[in-house]
Each structure stands twice: as C-alpha cells, then as structure tokens.
Scaffold this active site. Structure first.
Site, short mmCIF file in Angstrom:
data_model
loop_
_atom_site.label_atom_id
_atom_site.label_comp_id
_atom_site.label_asym_id
_atom_site.label_seq_id
_atom_site.Cartn_x
_atom_site.Cartn_y
_atom_site.Cartn_z
N TYR A 267 22.82 -24.70 -1.49
CA TYR A 267 23.70 -25.46 -0.28
C TYR A 267 24.91 -24.66 -0.02
O TYR A 267 25.47 -24.69 1.03
CB TYR A 267 24.14 -26.83 -1.03
CG TYR A 267 24.57 -27.87 -0.16
CD1 TYR A 267 23.72 -28.47 0.83
CD2 TYR A 267 25.76 -28.55 -0.07
CE1 TYR A 267 23.80 -29.34 1.78
CE2 TYR A 267 26.15 -29.30 0.59
CZ TYR A 267 25.22 -29.91 1.58
OH TYR A 267 25.78 -31.02 2.53
N SER B 105 16.80 -38.73 11.95
CA SER B 105 18.35 -38.44 11.84
C SER B 105 19.07 -39.69 10.99
O SER B 105 18.83 -40.76 11.51
CB SER B 105 19.04 -38.17 13.06
OG SER B 105 18.51 -36.97 13.63
N GLN C 68 23.10 -32.71 21.34
CA GLN C 68 23.32 -31.24 21.47
C GLN C 68 22.30 -30.57 22.17
O GLN C 68 21.25 -29.98 21.82
CB GLN C 68 23.26 -30.59 20.05
CG GLN C 68 23.87 -29.20 19.90
CD GLN C 68 23.65 -28.64 18.42
OE1 GLN C 68 22.89 -29.36 17.86
NE2 GLN C 68 24.11 -27.46 18.34
N LYS D 254 31.53 -29.47 3.17
CA LYS D 254 31.51 -30.75 2.88
C LYS D 254 32.69 -31.14 1.94
O LYS D 254 33.35 -31.89 2.02
CB LYS D 254 30.51 -31.24 2.05
CG LYS D 254 29.07 -31.21 3.00
CD LYS D 254 29.24 -32.01 4.01
CE LYS D 254 27.69 -32.33 4.74
NZ LYS D 254 27.90 -32.96 6.12
N VAL E 219 30.03 -29.66 19.58
CA VAL E 219 31.25 -29.91 19.00
C VAL E 219 32.08 -28.58 19.06
O VAL E 219 33.21 -28.60 18.85
CB VAL E 219 31.23 -30.61 17.76
CG1 VAL E 219 30.53 -31.80 17.70
CG2 VAL E 219 30.51 -29.54 16.78
N LYS F 57 14.74 -36.69 4.03
CA LYS F 57 14.26 -35.89 5.00
C LYS F 57 14.72 -35.69 6.59
O LYS F 57 14.14 -36.93 7.23
CB LYS F 57 12.66 -36.17 4.61
CG LYS F 57 12.15 -35.38 3.35
CD LYS F 57 10.80 -35.92 3.02
CE LYS F 57 10.48 -35.18 1.74
NZ LYS F 57 9.36 -35.72 1.16
N LEU G 292 15.74 -32.79 9.94
CA LEU G 292 15.87 -31.58 10.55
C LEU G 292 16.97 -30.74 9.64
O LEU G 292 16.61 -29.69 9.30
CB LEU G 292 16.25 -31.63 11.71
CG LEU G 292 15.11 -31.41 12.74
CD1 LEU G 292 15.89 -31.36 14.11
CD2 LEU G 292 14.45 -30.37 12.74
N ALA G 293 18.10 -31.33 9.43
CA ALA G 293 19.26 -30.48 8.72
C ALA G 293 18.86 -30.28 7.20
O ALA G 293 19.07 -29.27 6.68
CB ALA G 293 20.40 -31.40 8.53
P1 NAD Z 1 19.88 -34.08 11.65
O1 NAD Z 1 19.33 -32.75 11.58
O2 NAD Z 1 19.10 -35.40 12.07
O3 NAD Z 1 21.27 -34.22 12.29
C1 NAD Z 1 22.30 -33.24 12.25
C2 NAD Z 1 23.00 -33.19 13.69
O4 NAD Z 1 24.00 -32.34 13.85
C3 NAD Z 1 22.03 -32.99 14.80
O5 NAD Z 1 21.90 -34.07 15.62
C4 NAD Z 1 22.26 -31.78 15.54
O6 NAD Z 1 22.32 -31.68 16.85
C5 NAD Z 1 24.03 -31.66 15.17
N1 NAD Z 1 24.60 -30.70 15.43
C6 NAD Z 1 24.69 -29.59 14.72
N2 NAD Z 1 25.27 -28.56 15.06
C7 NAD Z 1 26.04 -29.14 16.35
C8 NAD Z 1 26.82 -28.72 17.39
N3 NAD Z 1 27.36 -27.26 17.19
N4 NAD Z 1 27.28 -29.71 18.06
C9 NAD Z 1 26.83 -30.82 18.19
N5 NAD Z 1 25.79 -31.33 17.19
C10 NAD Z 1 25.52 -30.54 16.19
O7 NAD Z 1 19.96 -34.17 10.15
P2 NAD Z 1 20.72 -35.23 9.12
O8 NAD Z 1 20.58 -34.88 7.68
O9 NAD Z 1 20.61 -36.79 9.74
O10 NAD Z 1 22.28 -35.00 9.23
C11 NAD Z 1 23.56 -35.65 9.50
C12 NAD Z 1 24.60 -35.50 8.83
O11 NAD Z 1 24.43 -36.08 7.27
C13 NAD Z 1 24.96 -34.03 8.27
O12 NAD Z 1 26.63 -33.99 8.14
C14 NAD Z 1 24.37 -33.79 6.92
O13 NAD Z 1 25.03 -32.66 6.61
C15 NAD Z 1 24.48 -35.10 6.34
N6 NAD Z 1 23.81 -35.41 5.07
C16 NAD Z 1 22.34 -35.22 4.97
C17 NAD Z 1 21.86 -35.26 3.81
C18 NAD Z 1 20.31 -35.37 4.11
O14 NAD Z 1 19.69 -35.03 3.06
N7 NAD Z 1 19.56 -35.42 5.10
C19 NAD Z 1 22.47 -35.80 2.80
C20 NAD Z 1 24.08 -36.08 2.73
C21 NAD Z 1 24.37 -35.90 4.04
#
Ligand code: NAD
Length: 276
Positions: free
Chosen positions: A164, A27, A48, A171, A73, A201, A203-204
């Site tokens: 996306y 993450s 979560q 976003k 959330v 890379k 989960l999201a």
């Molecule tokens: P991740 O899957 O590790 O983290 C996403 C988190 O969101 C998880 O911990 C999940 O439990 C939480 N989540 C989702 N729904 C929820 C809810 N209802 N209540 C509480 N928590 C909830 O993936 P990540 O890539 O680390 O994502 C973190 C942030 O970074 C996100 O906002 C994502 O959009 C953003 N982001 C990711 C990337 C990418 O390429 N990975 C790029 C730009 C921005």
C-alpha cells in the site's frame, strides 16, 4: 454477487450534491450514489476523461442525473468549471462525496523506502489527499445552509499494509485533512468525515499488489469473517451525509467488518484462508 437493493426513503429528500469518483458500477462512489438516490437525493457526477464518461453517463441516467462534469482533480480549470456548473444549476449544494485516489503502479509494490519517488509521492498526495481539501473548499463556498462531506480512506493510513506504501501516507494526510476541514467548517454547520472501508474489489484496488492475499486475509481476520460489503459503506455515507449524522464531524469511521479492532485472527479461520 446478488443484486443489491438499497433501502428507499426520504432521508435525503430536497438535498443536492456532487459525487466525485465513479469509474464504473463497482466503484464505491457508485454504491454511495445509489444509496443517496434511493433516499431522494438529487445528484451530479464528475468523471475523469472521455473514456470514463461512457461508463458514468448511463449510471448517472439510471438515478435520474444528467449533470456530469469532466473533472481531473489536478486540473484547476476543470475544478472551477465543475463547481460553477453546480452553482449555475442549483445555486447551492448540500453534500460532497470524494472517492478519489491514485498512485503510480510502480509506487504500490515492494519496498516503500526503495520504491517511493519524489514525483510518485507528490502525485499520490496531490490526487488522493489535496484534492479533498480543494474540492471541499470549493463545495463549502456553495453550501449556503450547512452541509456534509465524506471521503474514503483505508487502514493503510494507520498500520503498514504490504504494497500500500505511499498510498498509506496519502490516506494519513487525507484523514488529518478531514479533521482540519471539520474544524474550519464546523461553525458553518458543515460536517466533514472519512469512511475507512475494508478492501472491496474495484479498479483502484486492482492496482495494489497482492490483492488476492489481501482479500483472503481480511476475510479470515475480520470480526465478521467476511469481506466488506459496499452496501455497508453506502449506509455509513448515508448516515454521515444526512441529518442522522448531526453533530458527527472530524471522524474516521471504520466500515471493515471489525478488521481494525482485531489484534490476532482466529487460528482456524486464518489456516482456512491460507489454504483456500
Ligand atoms: P475506483 O477505481 O472505482 O475509483 C477511484 C476513482 O478515482 C476513479 O473514479 C478515478 O477516475 C478517480 N481518480 C483517480 N485519479 C483521478 C484524478 N486525477 N482526477 C479525478 N478522478 C481521479 O475505486 P474505489 O475503490 O471505488 O476508490 C474510491 C475511493 O475509495 C478511493 O479513495 C480509494 O482509495 C478508497 N478506498 C477503496 C478501498 C477498496 O478496497 N476498494 C478501500 C478503502 C478505501
């Protein structure tokens, strides 16, 4: 990937805050947490549901934290309990990291106009954008001596990225919310910023269709001709959340190897990425 060594120091010494969004060691929130801890911050975490608790607990323990709150959330009672826990434990906090997003898998593929449903739109906007407004308001109520907040966004808010879809709309709302929150909280010396990270890379990211193409294209088209390193995102978060970021607020800061600045990728790099 080589073991990441986060620069140590005292930039966050004496500061306490909440990290929302760690699901596992990949993450983005976890890279940020490690960087903040390496600079002396004291951390609390949300997770979560019980399934993720098993993963987050040992990670939190590894940075000296035993303050963990079960917090979806969309659940007001859990949000209340989370911020009450922080108030009871510390009296105040200094920073908030919001790294949470969600959209149903059926919303993240194919045609945006055909596949976006009312419920899908609502839940993506609720979880991925409104949750920052809600958490930010609650956090600000216990930021007694100023503070800083950071959220994570992506270029899909500014430009069309295949698949996306509704997340791009969420976003855009998140980035606009960042600016409005910065204006509201500025007089109390609470800064609010967003980091626009390139694909990493996690989960999201795995939930978005055409992931392999996305990473290859980004590598080819970025100024650095490489994918985004989560350590760079963590470094930007450290800057924005520490006193180094003084006077910086309402900003969306790109950490994407310069991908956002490029109008057309180099021909050789693009060819190699498409063949590789
Ligand atoms: P991740 O899957 O590790 O983290 C996403 C988190 O969101 C998880 O911990 C999940 O439990 C939480 N989540 C989702 N729904 C929820 C809810 N209802 N209540 C509480 N928590 C909830 O993936 P990540 O890539 O680390 O994502 C973190 C942030 O970074 C996100 O906002 C994502 O959009 C953003 N982001 C990711 C990337 C990418 O390429 N990975 C790029 C730009 C921005």
């Amino acid at each position: 990937m080589a073991e990441q060594i986060f620069p140590t120091g005292t930039l966050m010494a004496g500061k306490r805050g909440l990290i929302m969004g760690v699901a596992n060691k990949n993450s983005i929130a976890w890279a940020i947490a490690r960087q903040l801890a390496a600079q002396g911050a004291e951390l609390a975490f949300t997770y979560q549901g019980d399934k993720l608790k098993r993963r987050v607990e040992p990670l939190a323990a590894s940075v000296g934290s035993d303050t963990l709150c079960d917090c979806d959330v969309t659940n007001d009672a859990q949000m209340d309990a989370t911020f009450q826990t922080l108030k009871d434990k510390w009296g105040k906090i200094d920073f908030l990291v919001h790294a949470i997003a969600f959209a149903g898998k059926d919303q993240l593929a194919g045609s945006f106009i055909e596949n976006t449903t009312r419920d899908g739109f609502k839940s993506a906007l609720d979880i991925s954008a409104y949750s920052f407004v809600d958490a930010g308001r609650r956090a600000s109520e216990i930021m007694n001596d100023g503070g800083a907040m950071v959220t994570l966004t992506y270029l899909g808010s500014e430009r069309v990225i295949p698949n996306y879809n509704v997340m791009g709309v969420a976003k855009a709302a998140l980035e606009a919310s960042t600016r409005y929150m910065a204006a509201d909280l500025g007089p109390r010396q609470i800064r609010v910023n967003a980091i626009s990270a390139g694909p990493i890379k996690t989960l999201a990211a795995a939930g978005i269709g055409s992931g392999r193409h996305m990473f290859r294209f980004n590598k080819a088209a970025a100024a650095t001709q490489d994918n985004t390193d989560p350590m760079g995102v963590a470094g930007a978060a450290l800057y924005l959340l520490s006193d180094l970021g003084l006077s910086c607020t309402g900003e969306t800061h790109h950490v994407d190897g310069g991908f956002h600045a490029i109008g057309m990728p180099q021909e050789d790099a693009l060819k190699a990425s498409m063949e590789g």
